[in-house]
Scaffold this motif. Structure first.
Motif, mmCIF file in Angstrom:
data_model
loop_
_atom_site.group_PDB
_atom_site.id
_atom_site.type_symbol
_atom_site.label_atom_id
_atom_site.label_comp_id
_atom_site.label_asym_id
_atom_site.label_seq_id
_atom_site.Cartn_x
_atom_site.Cartn_y
_atom_site.Cartn_z
ATOM 1 N N LEU A 183 1.002 -1.100 -0.052
ATOM 2 C CA LEU A 183 -0.066 -0.005 0.057
ATOM 3 C C LEU A 183 0.951 1.182 -0.037
ATOM 4 O O LEU A 183 2.007 1.096 0.583
ATOM 5 C CB LEU A 183 -0.908 0.232 1.153
ATOM 6 C CG LEU A 183 -2.142 -0.772 1.187
ATOM 7 C CD1 LEU A 183 -2.613 -1.129 2.700
ATOM 8 C CD2 LEU A 183 -3.186 -0.461 0.239
ATOM 9 N N ILE A 187 -0.811 4.804 4.414
ATOM 10 C CA ILE A 187 -2.320 4.174 4.269
ATOM 11 C C ILE A 187 -2.164 2.725 4.917
ATOM 12 O O ILE A 187 -1.241 1.873 4.842
ATOM 13 C CB ILE A 187 -2.540 3.657 2.802
ATOM 14 C CG1 ILE A 187 -2.472 4.981 2.041
ATOM 15 C CG2 ILE A 187 -3.786 2.926 2.581
ATOM 16 C CD1 ILE A 187 -3.694 6.082 2.267
ATOM 17 N N THR A 189 -5.181 -0.384 6.290
ATOM 18 C CA THR A 189 -6.593 -1.005 6.223
ATOM 19 C C THR A 189 -6.809 -1.462 7.527
ATOM 20 O O THR A 189 -5.849 -2.247 8.293
ATOM 21 C CB THR A 189 -6.552 -1.897 5.083
ATOM 22 O OG1 THR A 189 -5.621 -3.038 5.276
ATOM 23 C CG2 THR A 189 -6.321 -1.417 3.997
ATOM 24 N N ALA A 234 -10.057 1.582 4.558
ATOM 25 C CA ALA A 234 -8.443 2.057 4.309
ATOM 26 C C ALA A 234 -8.536 3.484 4.870
ATOM 27 O O ALA A 234 -9.364 4.427 4.792
ATOM 28 C CB ALA A 234 -8.075 2.176 3.000
ATOM 29 N N ILE A 272 -5.377 0.920 -3.898
ATOM 30 C CA ILE A 272 -6.142 0.640 -2.329
ATOM 31 C C ILE A 272 -7.277 -0.180 -2.649
ATOM 32 O O ILE A 272 -7.741 -0.994 -1.823
ATOM 33 C CB ILE A 272 -6.386 2.385 -1.798
ATOM 34 C CG1 ILE A 272 -5.127 2.735 -1.644
ATOM 35 C CG2 ILE A 272 -7.393 1.974 -0.742
ATOM 36 C CD1 ILE A 272 -5.323 4.317 -1.283
#
Length: 327
Positions: A183, A187, A189, A234, A272
């Motif tokens: 990623l 970022i 998740t 995300a 993403i």
């Protein structure tokens, strides 16, 4: 029992009668099953599949005044068809009154479908008058690309295609690809908790800001139907930038659905969406699903087909939405 609809008579031996509740759900399911071969129905579709009597009962319970907004066609005491009306307000304030009819193939091409259509349109006009929505109301109807009889009927009655949805299937959740590249920096998740609901809802609603023909989705409706076991999001710092909302189908726990996959415009094309999608599909697999479905608009500007097909989804059927002016 009425012998016909306003402006349109049924053939001799056929009649309309109102929906009566539990006694009708089994016969209505038999009608749907009887249409399956002729209309090439995809039984496991998450858009318009082959419902059981229980599922028809649940759908009927969600209608407003089902005995007035659902009508059955009977022949020799047996149910051979039915029509349903529902309505909602779209993002641009259009009130859509949608009717959907089903008729056994052996009774088609006798004017029965036209009579059902006439009943639905007349009922919708009365509803519009009651609701005082005439300024923004339109009549809508659906038909799959494989429903040739329904499509011909709607086009002959002045309906015009306005958009369509394509359903895709990932047949084997054991065959998921790897996430691929890492990623982007910053970022992360993770799962969506109740404290994240408003941010997740806003992410989805904003994704449809420029999309036509989409239903209004109040936050309370989002909360009332929340099922976060297979949801992921995300974040960039504290800001949510994308969501994948997946769920297990209630009446078939081997089937998962990707209900929403959205990434904010300024974070797209960075991997993403793919990461979120694969997280959601793994969650579905962990909950026992073996197959996944989703549907998306054919005019999708973000080329989401490429993403879905890259992880193994394949097209199943096209679901066409038709509209007609109220007047």
């Amino acid at each position: 029992m009425s012998n016909g609809a306003p402006g349109q008579d049924l053939p001799v031996g056929f009649g309309f009668r109102p929906y009566r509740g539990d006694e009708d759900h089994g016969p209505m399911a038999v009608v749907r099953l009887g249409c399956a071969e002729r209309d090439q129905v995809d039984a496991r579709s998450v858009v318009d599949g082959l419902p059981t009597a229980t599922e028809i009962a649940e759908a009927s319970a969600k209608l407003e005044e089902p005995s007035k907004n659902q009508i059955l066609v009977v022949h020799d005491g047996s149910v051979v068809g039915y029509s349903t009306i529902r309505w909602w307000q779209e993002r641009d304030d259009t009130w859509l009154y949608l009717h959907r009819g089903y008729l056994l193939p052996e009774h088609r091409r006798q004017g029965i479908g036209s009579a059902m259509l006439s009943w639905a349109e007349e009922r919708i006009r009365r509803l519009v008058e009651q609701h005082r929505t005439a300024r923004t109301a339109v009549i809508g109807a659906n038909a799959t690309a494989t429903e040739q009889d329904a499509t011909a009927l709607l086009l002959a009655a002045g309906y015009r295609r306005v958009f369509s949805l394509v359903e895709l299937e990932l047949r084997d959740l054991q065959q998921l690809p790897d996430r691929g590249s890492e990623l982007p920096a910053g970022i992360r998740t993770g799962p969506i908790g109740s404290s994240h609901y408003r941010a997740a809802w806003r992410t989805v609603v904003d994704a449809y800001a420029d999309a036509g023909f989409t239903q209004k989705w109040p936050f309370q409706d989002f909360v009332d139907t929340a099922d976060p076991a297979c949801w992921s999001a995300a974040w960039n710092g504290q800001d949510m930038v994308g969501v994948a909302l997946c769920s297990i189908r209630r009446h078939d726990h081997t089937l998962g659905e990707v209900e929403e996959l959205c990434v904010r415009t300024d974070h797209q094309r960075r991997g993403i969406g793919r990461a979120l999608l694969l997280d959601g599909l793994r969650s579905l697999r962990g909950q026992g699903a073996t197959t996944a479905r989703l549907f998306t608009g054919t005019s999708n500007p973000h080329r989401s087909y490429d993403l879905y097909e890259s992880v193994g989804f394949r097209r199943q059927n096209e679901y066409v939405r038709y509209r007609k002016p109220l007047a």
